[in-house]
Design a protein around this motif. Structure first.
Motif, PDB file in Angstrom:
ATOM      1  N   VAL A  73       0.841  -1.202   0.000  1.00  0.00           N
ATOM      2  CA  VAL A  73       0.000   0.000   0.000  1.00  0.00           C
ATOM      3  C   VAL A  73       0.872   1.247   0.000  1.00  0.00           C
ATOM      4  CG1 VAL A  73      -1.942   1.140   1.163  1.00  0.00           C
ATOM      5  CG2 VAL A  73      -1.662  -1.318   1.404  1.00  0.00           C
ATOM      6  N   GLY A  74       2.140   1.062   0.342  1.00  0.00           N
ATOM      7  CA  GLY A  74       3.038   2.209   0.506  1.00  0.00           C
ATOM      8  C   GLY A  74       3.338   2.886  -0.810  1.00  0.00           C
ATOM      9  N   GLY A  75       3.385   4.182  -0.752  1.00  0.00           N
ATOM     10  CA  GLY A  75       3.715   4.933  -1.953  1.00  0.00           C
ATOM     11  C   GLY A  75       3.235   6.351  -1.823  1.00  0.00           C
ATOM     12  N   PHE A  76       3.309   7.056  -2.921  1.00  0.00           N
ATOM     13  CA  PHE A  76       2.892   8.453  -2.949  1.00  0.00           C
ATOM     14  C   PHE A  76       1.470   8.500  -3.487  1.00  0.00           C
ATOM     15  CE2 PHE A  76       2.531  12.709  -4.536  1.00  0.00           C
ATOM     16  CZ  PHE A  76       3.224  13.458  -3.597  1.00  0.00           C
ATOM     17  N   PRO A  77       0.502   8.946  -2.698  1.00  0.00           N
ATOM     18  CA  PRO A  77      -0.883   8.881  -3.171  1.00  0.00           C
ATOM     19  C   PRO A  77      -1.239  10.003  -4.135  1.00  0.00           C
ATOM     20  CG  PRO A  77      -0.842   9.819  -0.988  1.00  0.00           C
ATOM     21  CD  PRO A  77       0.599   9.530  -1.356  1.00  0.00           C
ATOM     22  N   ARG A  78      -2.215   9.726  -4.970  1.00  0.00           N
ATOM     23  CA  ARG A  78      -2.717  10.754  -5.880  1.00  0.00           C
ATOM     24  C   ARG A  78      -3.479  11.787  -5.062  1.00  0.00           C
ATOM     25  NH1 ARG A  78      -7.093   9.941 -10.675  1.00  0.00           N
ATOM     26  NH2 ARG A  78      -8.150   8.788  -9.035  1.00  0.00           N
ATOM     27  N   LYS A  79      -3.204  13.056  -5.346  1.00  0.00           N
ATOM     28  CA  LYS A  79      -3.922  14.140  -4.647  1.00  0.00           C
ATOM     29  C   LYS A  79      -4.959  14.717  -5.607  1.00  0.00           C
ATOM     30  CE  LYS A  79      -1.151  14.181  -0.991  1.00  0.00           C
ATOM     31  NZ  LYS A  79       0.208  14.640  -0.975  1.00  0.00           N
ATOM     32  N   GLU A  80      -5.867  15.519  -5.062  1.00  0.00           N
ATOM     33  CA  GLU A  80      -6.918  16.108  -5.886  1.00  0.00           C
ATOM     34  C   GLU A  80      -6.315  16.791  -7.108  1.00  0.00           C
ATOM     35  OE1 GLU A  80      -9.255  19.016  -3.843  1.00  0.00           O
ATOM     36  OE2 GLU A  80     -10.733  19.148  -5.465  1.00  0.00           O
ATOM     37  N   GLY A  81      -6.909  16.528  -8.267  1.00  0.00           N
ATOM     38  CA  GLY A  81      -6.448  17.201  -9.486  1.00  0.00           C
ATOM     39  C   GLY A  81      -5.262  16.530 -10.154  1.00  0.00           C
ATOM     40  N   MET A  82      -4.650  15.552  -9.490  1.00  0.00           N
ATOM     41  CA  MET A  82      -3.503  14.869 -10.098  1.00  0.00           C
ATOM     42  C   MET A  82      -3.976  13.711 -10.949  1.00  0.00           C
ATOM     43  SD  MET A  82      -0.681  14.442  -7.114  1.00  0.00           S
ATOM     44  CE  MET A  82       0.715  13.745  -7.926  1.00  0.00           C
ATOM     45  N   GLU A  83      -3.377  13.539 -12.128  1.00  0.00           N
ATOM     46  CA  GLU A  83      -3.628  12.351 -12.928  1.00  0.00           C
ATOM     47  C   GLU A  83      -2.760  11.232 -12.373  1.00  0.00           C
ATOM     48  OE1 GLU A  83      -5.500  10.933 -15.303  1.00  0.00           O
ATOM     49  OE2 GLU A  83      -6.782  12.676 -14.947  1.00  0.00           O
ATOM     50  N   ARG A  84      -3.175  10.004 -12.630  1.00  0.00           N
ATOM     51  CA  ARG A  84      -2.407   8.880 -12.101  1.00  0.00           C
ATOM     52  C   ARG A  84      -0.981   8.872 -12.640  1.00  0.00           C
ATOM     53  NH1 ARG A  84      -3.559   4.637 -13.567  1.00  0.00           N
ATOM     54  NH2 ARG A  84      -3.488   3.201 -11.818  1.00  0.00           N
ATOM     55  N   LYS A  85      -0.847   9.364 -13.887  1.00  0.00           N
ATOM     56  CA  LYS A  85       0.496   9.363 -14.474  1.00  0.00           C
ATOM     57  C   LYS A  85       1.453  10.266 -13.694  1.00  0.00           C
ATOM     58  CE  LYS A  85      -0.876   7.885 -19.006  1.00  0.00           C
ATOM     59  NZ  LYS A  85      -1.570   8.267 -20.206  1.00  0.00           N
ATOM     60  N   HIS A 173      -6.639  -0.232 -13.293  1.00  0.00           N
ATOM     61  CA  HIS A 173      -7.321   0.430 -12.174  1.00  0.00           C
ATOM     62  C   HIS A 173      -7.186   1.941 -12.403  1.00  0.00           C
ATOM     63  CE1 HIS A 173      -8.767   1.609  -8.295  1.00  0.00           C
ATOM     64  NE2 HIS A 173      -7.649   2.269  -8.069  1.00  0.00           N
ATOM     65  N   SER A 174      -7.963   2.429 -13.373  1.00  0.00           N
ATOM     66  CA  SER A 174      -7.893   3.844 -13.740  1.00  0.00           C
ATOM     67  C   SER A 174      -9.206   4.167 -14.420  1.00  0.00           C
ATOM     68  CB  SER A 174      -6.740   4.082 -14.725  1.00  0.00           C
ATOM     69  OG  SER A 174      -7.137   3.666 -16.023  1.00  0.00           O
ATOM     70  N   SER A 175      -9.320   5.384 -14.920  1.00  0.00           N
ATOM     71  CA  SER A 175     -10.591   5.775 -15.546  1.00  0.00           C
ATOM     72  C   SER A 175     -10.800   5.130 -16.916  1.00  0.00           C
ATOM     73  CB  SER A 175     -10.673   7.295 -15.652  1.00  0.00           C
ATOM     74  OG  SER A 175      -9.555   7.767 -16.354  1.00  0.00           O
ATOM     75  N   THR A 176      -9.844   4.335 -17.410  1.00  0.00           N
ATOM     76  CA  THR A 176     -10.109   3.578 -18.651  1.00  0.00           C
ATOM     77  C   THR A 176     -10.593   2.146 -18.372  1.00  0.00           C
ATOM     78  OG1 THR A 176      -7.873   2.657 -18.901  1.00  0.00           O
ATOM     79  CG2 THR A 176      -8.287   4.824 -19.914  1.00  0.00           C
ATOM     80  N   GLN A 215     -14.993   6.628 -12.363  1.00  0.00           N
ATOM     81  CA  GLN A 215     -14.621   7.904 -11.735  1.00  0.00           C
ATOM     82  C   GLN A 215     -14.763   7.891 -10.212  1.00  0.00           C
ATOM     83  OE1 GLN A 215     -13.383  10.408 -13.368  1.00  0.00           O
ATOM     84  NE2 GLN A 215     -13.725   9.653 -15.448  1.00  0.00           N
ATOM     85  N   ARG A 216     -15.161   6.757  -9.654  1.00  0.00           N
ATOM     86  CA  ARG A 216     -15.501   6.743  -8.226  1.00  0.00           C
ATOM     87  C   ARG A 216     -14.302   7.122  -7.335  1.00  0.00           C
ATOM     88  NH1 ARG A 216     -19.151   8.140  -4.919  1.00  0.00           N
ATOM     89  NH2 ARG A 216     -19.086   7.006  -2.975  1.00  0.00           N
ATOM     90  N   GLY A 217     -13.112   6.622  -7.703  1.00  0.00           N
ATOM     91  CA  GLY A 217     -11.923   6.938  -6.897  1.00  0.00           C
ATOM     92  C   GLY A 217     -11.667   8.436  -6.872  1.00  0.00           C
ATOM     93  N   ALA A 218     -11.742   9.066  -8.053  1.00  0.00           N
ATOM     94  CA  ALA A 218     -11.498  10.506  -8.154  1.00  0.00           C
ATOM     95  C   ALA A 218     -12.572  11.279  -7.385  1.00  0.00           C
ATOM     96  CB  ALA A 218     -11.475  10.923  -9.619  1.00  0.00           C
ATOM     97  N   ALA A 219     -13.832  10.798  -7.464  1.00  0.00           N
ATOM     98  CA  ALA A 219     -14.938  11.494  -6.783  1.00  0.00           C
ATOM     99  C   ALA A 219     -14.720  11.471  -5.266  1.00  0.00           C
ATOM    100  CB  ALA A 219     -16.266  10.828  -7.137  1.00  0.00           C
ATOM    101  N   ILE A 220     -14.207  10.346  -4.759  1.00  0.00           N
ATOM    102  CA  ILE A 220     -13.988  10.251  -3.304  1.00  0.00           C
ATOM    103  C   ILE A 220     -12.835  11.153  -2.875  1.00  0.00           C
ATOM    104  CG2 ILE A 220     -13.240   8.677  -1.469  1.00  0.00           C
ATOM    105  CD1 ILE A 220     -15.113   6.627  -2.760  1.00  0.00           C
ATOM    106  N   ILE A 221     -11.777  11.181  -3.678  1.00  0.00           N
ATOM    107  CA  ILE A 221     -10.655  12.066  -3.351  1.00  0.00           C
ATOM    108  C   ILE A 221     -11.132  13.527  -3.341  1.00  0.00           C
ATOM    109  CG2 ILE A 221      -8.444  12.968  -4.183  1.00  0.00           C
ATOM    110  CD1 ILE A 221      -7.817  10.140  -5.152  1.00  0.00           C
ATOM    111  N   LYS A 222     -11.978  13.864  -4.306  1.00  0.00           N
ATOM    112  CA  LYS A 222     -12.483  15.243  -4.390  1.00  0.00           C
ATOM    113  C   LYS A 222     -13.297  15.564  -3.119  1.00  0.00           C
ATOM    114  CE  LYS A 222     -14.381  18.277  -7.903  1.00  0.00           C
ATOM    115  NZ  LYS A 222     -15.443  18.996  -7.264  1.00  0.00           N
TER     116      LYS A 222
END
Ligand SMILES: NC(=O)C1=CN([C@@H]2O[C@H](COP(=O)(O)OP(=O)(O)OC[C@H]3O[C@@H](n4cnc5c(N)ncnc54)[C@H](O)[C@@H]3O)[C@@H](O)[C@H]2O)C=CC1
Ligand SMILES: O=C([O-])CC(=O)C(=O)O
Length: 317
Positions: A73-85, A173-176, A215-222
């Motif tokens: 689970v360790g790593g740098f998490p995506r923050k609001e507005g960040m693309e996974r890339k 595991h992304s929006s595609t 989009q559910r992951g992004a919606a929750i982060i938002k």
């Protein structure tokens, strides 16, 4: 007779998901109430103070030694507005070095689940840099998306989520990702019925349903400014439990696994497929008919994964 303990590694143990996941594992949600576990919890030195709250280590070798199951689970998490890339370069170098630590120090036949994003590509990097860990032992989490798809259908039909089964998450595991209900069924008093028949609204199933799950992951982060920690932890337990203890008869689940070319998905990607599990091994469900609409979506998410793979390698070079 009491079972031998299983050693379970959780990296990122002081983070949002880790904090929810560790007590679930200790409680038996992942491996069963009768399975003793020894938890190895890793985080990085800046998190050492928070880590004191869960008791663990910042030494990767100590964390990986002898583990039978590794939940990464360790790593740098995506923050609001960040693309996974955007989080790619930060994470692939972590996964490269942790691959070596697992390869050298984990128990033989250790099962690895990568949760941290970009989950499929981190898992691929881990596989490439831990060549002695069998590829069938390395997976990534798309069970959260699978559970979200089941949840959407159960809400729409006003049925119990446990009565819906056999949705599929294909790909990244992304929006595609492609949440597919073409083979999904609902247990009704009159027997099993196809989800498409019961919902009877192809426009919704081919449109809003798919985008909501994507989009559910992004919606929750938002909304939370933080990731979906509890549902991700719960999905990680579902993933390992079914992998180790088996999927129920007639039910498949979605797991990100190393593609062998099934369904014309390019080999050499970690791609989410429908799988059944037995005796601690997963098997891709074969022979499902794929219509033209689905084919395009399977290919699109595979293309994104090929691009991520290339980008990951460019970050490492
Ligand atoms: N596959 C999935 O379904 C989901 C994946 N995620 C991903 O899971 C990851 C974790 O999310 P959160 O717990 O919310 O993030 P978080 O930031 O709260 O926790 C991450 C933890 O990892 C630690 N960490 C960083 N580098 C590390 C290293 N080299 N070794 C060990 N630990 C390290 C951090 O110190 C932090 O405590 C993120 O990458 C997030 O994008 C989140 C939700 C669902
Ligand atoms: O992108 C994130 O960190 C959140 C995520 O994966 C999800 O909730 O599915």
């Amino acid at each position: 007779m009491a079972k031998d303990p299983v050693r379970v590694l959780v990296t990122g143990a002081a983070g949002q998901i880790g904090y929810a996941l560790v007590p679930m594992i200790a409680r038996g949600v992942m491996l069963g109430a009768d399975q003793p576990v020894i938890l190895h919890m890793l985080d990085i030195p800046p998190a050492a103070e928070a880590l004191n709250g869960v008791v663990a280590t910042t030494d990767v070798v100590e964390a990986c030694t002898g583990v039978n199951i590794a939940v990464m689970v360790g790593g740098f998490p995506r923050k609001e507005g960040m693309e996974r890339k955007d989080v790619m370069s930060k994470n692939v170098s972590i996964y490269k070095s942790q691959a070596s630590a697992l390869e050298k120090h984990a128990a033989a036949n250790c099962k690895v689940l990568v949760v941290a994003n970009p989950a499929n590509t981190n898992a691929l990097i881990l596989k490439e840099f831990a060549p002695s860990i069998p590829e069938k032992n390395i997976s990534c989490l798309t069970r959260l998306d699978h559970n979200r798809a089941l949840g959407q259908i159960s809400e729409r039909l006003n049925v119990q989520v446990s009565d819906v089964k056999n949705v599929i998450i294909w790909g990244n595991h992304s929006s595609t990702q492609y949440p597919d209900v073409n083979h999904a069924t609902v247990n009704t008093p009159a027997g099993e019925k196809a989800v498409r028949e019961l919902v009877s609204d192809d426009a919704w199933l081919n449109g809003e349903f798919i985008t909501t799950v994507q989009q559910r992951g992004a919606a929750i982060i938002k909304a939370r400014k933080l990731s979906s920690a509890l549902s991700a932890a719960s999905a990680a337990c579902d993933h390992i439990r079914d992998w180790v203890l088996g999927t129920p008869e007639g039910t498949w689940v979605s797991m990100g696994v190393y593609s062998d070319g099934s369904y014309n998905v390019p080999a050499g990607l970690i791609y989410s497929f429908p799988v059944t599990c037995q005796n601690g091994e997963w098997k891709i469900v074969q022979g499902l008919p794929i219509d033209e609409f689905s084919r395009k979506k399977l290919d699109l998410t595979a293309e994104e994964l090929s691009e991520e793979k290339a980008l990951a390698y460019s970050c490492l070079s």
